[in-house]
Design an enzyme around this catalytic site. Sequence first.
Site, short mmCIF file in Angstrom:
data_model
loop_
_atom_site.label_atom_id
_atom_site.label_comp_id
_atom_site.label_asym_id
_atom_site.label_seq_id
_atom_site.Cartn_x
_atom_site.Cartn_y
_atom_site.Cartn_z
N ARG A 124 0.81 -1.24 0.00
CA ARG A 124 0.00 0.00 0.00
C ARG A 124 0.84 1.28 0.00
O ARG A 124 0.38 2.34 0.43
CB ARG A 124 -0.96 0.05 1.20
CG ARG A 124 -1.95 -1.09 1.21
CD ARG A 124 -3.13 -0.76 2.09
NE ARG A 124 -4.01 -1.89 2.18
CZ ARG A 124 -3.90 -2.83 3.11
NH1 ARG A 124 -2.99 -2.73 4.05
NH2 ARG A 124 -4.73 -3.84 3.11
N LYS A 146 2.26 11.52 -11.03
CA LYS A 146 1.46 10.65 -11.90
C LYS A 146 2.24 9.38 -12.18
O LYS A 146 3.41 9.44 -12.55
CB LYS A 146 1.12 11.34 -13.22
CG LYS A 146 0.00 12.33 -13.11
CD LYS A 146 -0.45 12.81 -14.49
CE LYS A 146 -1.57 13.82 -14.38
NZ LYS A 146 -1.95 14.39 -15.68
N GLU A 188 9.11 19.80 -24.78
CA GLU A 188 8.40 19.99 -23.50
C GLU A 188 8.90 21.25 -22.79
O GLU A 188 8.18 21.87 -22.03
CB GLU A 188 8.56 18.76 -22.60
CG GLU A 188 7.96 17.46 -23.16
CD GLU A 188 6.42 17.37 -23.04
OE1 GLU A 188 5.80 18.29 -22.49
OE2 GLU A 188 5.87 16.36 -23.51
N LYS A 230 6.52 23.37 -13.26
CA LYS A 230 5.74 22.14 -13.02
C LYS A 230 5.29 22.08 -11.56
O LYS A 230 4.14 21.75 -11.27
CB LYS A 230 6.59 20.91 -13.38
CG LYS A 230 5.88 19.57 -13.16
CD LYS A 230 4.98 19.16 -14.30
CE LYS A 230 4.09 17.97 -13.97
NZ LYS A 230 4.43 16.74 -14.63
N GLU A 242 -8.93 20.63 -12.03
CA GLU A 242 -9.37 22.04 -12.04
C GLU A 242 -9.11 22.73 -13.37
O GLU A 242 -9.30 23.94 -13.48
CB GLU A 242 -8.63 22.84 -10.94
CG GLU A 242 -8.45 22.15 -9.61
CD GLU A 242 -9.75 22.09 -8.83
OE1 GLU A 242 -10.61 22.95 -9.07
OE2 GLU A 242 -9.90 21.17 -8.00
N ARG A 245 -3.74 21.99 -14.27
CA ARG A 245 -2.70 21.03 -14.68
C ARG A 245 -2.90 20.61 -16.14
O ARG A 245 -1.96 20.26 -16.85
CB ARG A 245 -2.74 19.82 -13.73
CG ARG A 245 -1.57 18.89 -13.90
CD ARG A 245 -1.43 17.92 -12.73
NE ARG A 245 -0.34 17.00 -12.99
CZ ARG A 245 0.21 16.22 -12.10
NH1 ARG A 245 -0.23 16.22 -10.86
NH2 ARG A 245 1.20 15.41 -12.42
N ASN A 249 -1.05 19.70 -21.13
CA ASN A 249 -1.39 18.85 -22.26
C ASN A 249 -1.46 19.59 -23.58
O ASN A 249 -1.95 19.05 -24.57
CB ASN A 249 -2.72 18.14 -22.00
CG ASN A 249 -2.53 16.96 -21.09
OD1 ASN A 249 -1.76 16.06 -21.40
ND2 ASN A 249 -3.19 16.99 -19.95
N HIS A 252 -0.85 17.84 -26.86
CA HIS A 252 -0.93 16.40 -26.62
C HIS A 252 -2.16 15.72 -27.23
O HIS A 252 -2.14 14.51 -27.42
CB HIS A 252 -0.87 16.11 -25.11
CG HIS A 252 0.52 16.23 -24.53
ND1 HIS A 252 1.23 17.41 -24.57
CD2 HIS A 252 1.33 15.33 -23.93
CE1 HIS A 252 2.42 17.23 -24.00
NE2 HIS A 252 2.50 15.98 -23.60
N HIS A 256 -0.61 12.91 -29.08
CA HIS A 256 -0.81 11.49 -28.76
C HIS A 256 -1.36 10.75 -29.97
O HIS A 256 -0.99 9.60 -30.22
CB HIS A 256 -1.79 11.33 -27.59
CG HIS A 256 -1.10 11.45 -26.26
ND1 HIS A 256 -1.75 11.91 -25.14
CD2 HIS A 256 0.16 11.16 -25.86
CE1 HIS A 256 -0.90 11.91 -24.11
NE2 HIS A 256 0.26 11.47 -24.53
N HIS A 268 8.17 11.01 -28.29
CA HIS A 268 7.04 11.72 -27.68
C HIS A 268 7.13 13.24 -27.94
O HIS A 268 6.16 13.87 -28.37
CB HIS A 268 6.99 11.43 -26.17
CG HIS A 268 5.89 12.15 -25.47
ND1 HIS A 268 4.56 11.83 -25.63
CD2 HIS A 268 5.92 13.21 -24.61
CE1 HIS A 268 3.82 12.65 -24.91
NE2 HIS A 268 4.62 13.50 -24.28
N1 GLY Z 1 2.74 15.31 -17.69
C1 GLY Z 1 1.51 15.93 -17.43
C2 GLY Z 1 1.18 16.01 -15.98
O1 GLY Z 1 2.00 15.71 -15.14
O2 GLY Z 1 0.09 16.37 -15.65
#
Ligand code: GLY
Length: 363
Positions: A124, A146, A188, A230, A242, A245, A249, A252, A256, A268
């Site tokens: 966990r 993430k 990026e 970031k 919200e 973040r 994208n 993207h 993608h 990428h």
């Molecule tokens: N790479 C996009 C994020 O961390 O939200």
Amino acid sequence: MSNYHEVVLRTKTKEYPIIVGRGVINDLPKFMKGFRNSKKCAVITNNVVRPLYGEFVQKLLSNAGYEAYVIEVPNGEDCKDLRVVERVYDELISYRFDRYSTVIALGGGSTGDLAGFIAATYMRGINYIQVPTTLLAQVDAAIGGKAAINHPKGKNLIGVFYHPQLVLVDVDLLKTHDFRDLRSGLAEIIKYGIIMDSEFFKYVVSNKAKLLDVSSEELLKAVLKCCEFKASIVSKDEFDREGIRAILNFGHTVGHAVETYSNFTLRHGEAVSIGMCYEAKVSAAMGFINKSVADEVCRSLSDLGLPTRIEESAEVSKLLDLMRRDKKSVGGKIAMVLLKDIGSSFLMDSVPEEVVLEVMRSW
Ligand code: GLY
């Protein structure tokens, strides 16, 4: 200790440092002193990074009194597979990892995704540290918690938000970086300028040659700035709910789609570069920016040596279908981050398909 900069990422529930510098990898054991740690560590790395840094990091840790193991996984997206996850769990169990053991992600975004997923789920949740070795991971993927693996039906479909205790960004590790990957990482970097800071956009444009030199001060400065961007975005919208973040994208939705369509032959960052150009053009087609602004975005990307066009033979209907299945999409509508200017962006959750189609056909 080497000289380093510290960026603190603060969310409602978590606070941890992002250490940025050169040679900071050597201080990894010192940075680990701050958290409860049972002295067992697993360096999860891939077959490309292992010969470069895997055993080196293992030695650093064992010299500091840790019982350190290296667990090798496939390079790239291939590691984000439940069968690999199961194999890594097996290894951790056989090494008797407990709740205070530590996972160290040593590699690019995919290795970090897998290692974060393992750390979040083993018992966990155990300690975990990100040591990104690609430019893309240093400025984005390794920061913000993430972590996901893939499902045969889609990328990153099974995942969690789980923050590391520490992100160690050693720009010197990029000295072994493949040039194409390094340039792809610049996509990026410039993206932060385009979506949120026009001064930083100008900085990238005017230092483009130096940013491809791993030993330059300009690159270190740019990486540090991106870590700050970031961290500030994640602290405002940790769980990506919200619309804040989500601006990360930009490029993207189309990116993608072309990345998948190319069967991942595009890097990428290259796919995102193509995506940013198209999405800037969609922003212009919808009247949010002037065409000249979209042209400036595309020009800046091509000046960095990045691609900006979808191959002529690409089937537009297939690309549109991939865009409808993008994770940002709700109810099959195409969602896209659009520009209000260079340095200002927002998420639009329903972009008319005819506009996207028109931009793709006319470009
Ligand atoms: N790479 C996009 C994020 O961390 O939200």
